[in-house]
Design a protein around this motif. Structure first.
Motif, short mmCIF file in Angstrom:
data_model
loop_
_atom_site.label_atom_id
_atom_site.label_comp_id
_atom_site.label_asym_id
_atom_site.label_seq_id
_atom_site.Cartn_x
_atom_site.Cartn_y
_atom_site.Cartn_z
N ASP A 113 0.85 -1.19 0.00
CA ASP A 113 0.00 0.00 0.00
C ASP A 113 0.89 1.24 0.00
O ASP A 113 1.29 1.73 1.05
N ILE A 114 1.21 1.74 -1.21
CA ILE A 114 2.13 2.87 -1.31
C ILE A 114 1.45 4.20 -1.03
O ILE A 114 2.08 5.26 -1.11
N SER A 115 0.16 4.16 -0.70
CA SER A 115 -0.51 5.40 -0.29
C SER A 115 -0.19 5.77 1.15
O SER A 115 -0.44 6.88 1.59
N LYS A 116 0.41 4.81 1.89
CA LYS A 116 0.67 5.03 3.31
C LYS A 116 2.11 5.48 3.54
O LYS A 116 3.04 5.02 2.88
N SER A 117 2.29 6.37 4.50
CA SER A 117 3.62 6.77 4.93
C SER A 117 4.12 5.78 5.97
O SER A 117 3.38 4.90 6.42
N PHE A 118 5.36 5.95 6.38
CA PHE A 118 5.96 5.07 7.39
C PHE A 118 5.10 5.02 8.65
O PHE A 118 4.85 3.95 9.20
N LEU A 119 4.66 6.19 9.13
CA LEU A 119 3.94 6.27 10.40
C LEU A 119 2.54 5.68 10.31
O LEU A 119 1.90 5.45 11.34
N SER A 120 2.07 5.41 9.09
CA SER A 120 0.75 4.81 8.92
C SER A 120 0.80 3.29 8.93
O SER A 120 -0.24 2.62 8.98
N LEU A 121 2.00 2.73 8.85
CA LEU A 121 2.15 1.27 8.79
C LEU A 121 2.18 0.70 10.20
O LEU A 121 3.24 0.41 10.76
N THR A 122 1.00 0.51 10.77
CA THR A 122 0.89 0.06 12.16
C THR A 122 0.20 -1.29 12.30
O THR A 122 0.12 -1.82 13.41
#
Length: 246
Positions: A113-122
């Motif tokens: 999911d390349i729409s997400k930033s690092f901080l969204s990968l939880t």
């Protein structure tokens, strides 16, 4: 099958070839160009999720390359069941294949999911699913095809993945300071395991030699270097720095 423009096809000796992600895109094009190069008696194992597309491609290649054995296995390499099926096919088919050459092309991959930033990968499930498909499958297929393996694949792959992960964090979050510090060969219980439990004898001896020659680093010495780096705070965020380089 389209002729390859501007190049004379070279035929290889008998070979065993495994190609993942073969049903479409780059993998499908690669299979079509690779098949005519494989000499008589060669084996081409095609792996992908789409059973129908794989079957069509396999039939096409069998018709155009009658001396080539083409097998296809539909499997989702991101699932445990699919990966077991693929590994089982590799183990079953390769021993009976020609020994002259082995070509393993780990082409299958996904963007995530390349729409997400690092901080969204939880979400651990999302992350584990991605790595299962893009890293675990490639490792398992490679280790199945190349026996014996040299023992440290998991550790090295994990280190490389973490290194890139933190580079991305540094690039996406400029307000966060990120340092990937390699502490060197430490005198720890982990190093004891390395010199006594590593499966490859040559590597095990290398670790033993570090111990015997007194080249292992005291943990406190390496920790002091790390603290100095953090206190000086002059490193480039996302950088990889080694004990011996600072």
């Amino acid at each position: 099958m389209e002729a390859e423009p501007g190049a004379e096809r070279r035929r290889w000796a008998a070979a065993s070839c495994v190609l993942t992600g073969a049903s479409r895109g780059f993998g499908r094009s690669l299979a079509r160009l690779l098949a005519p190069r494989l000499g008589p008696g060669s084996l081409l194992l095609l792996l992908a999720r789409s059973e129908e597309a794989l079957a069509q491609l396999a039939a096409e290649l069998r018709d155009s390359c009658p001396g080539l054995r083409v097998e296809c296995v539909a499997s989702d390499l991101g699932s445990e069941e699919g990966l077991r099926r693929a590994v089982g096919a590799v183990r079953e088919l390769l021993p009976g294949g020609p020994p002259d050459r082995l070509l393993l092309i780990n082409n299958a991959g996904s963007l995530g999911d390349i729409s997400k930033s690092f901080l969204s990968l939880t979400d651990p499930n999302e992350i584990n699913t991605y790595f299962a498909f893009n890293i675990t499958s490639a490792l398992c297929l490679t280790s199945s095809a190349l026996q014996p393996f040299r023992s440290w694949a998991l550790y090295c792959s994990g280190k490389a993945a973490r290194d890139m992960m933190f580079r991305v964090l540094a690039a996406e979050e400029p307000d966060v300071r990120v340092l990937n510090y390699a502490p060197g060969p430490l005198d720890t219980d982990m190093q004891l395991l390395a010199r006594t439990r590593t499966g490859d004898a040559e590597m095990r001896q290398q670790f033993q030699s570090l111990h015997d020659s007194g080249q292992l680093i005291d943990c406190a010495v390496s920790a002091q270097k790390l603290l100095r780096l953090l206190e000086e705070n002059t490193f480039t965020s996302g950088a990889h720095m080694d004990f011996y380089s600072v």
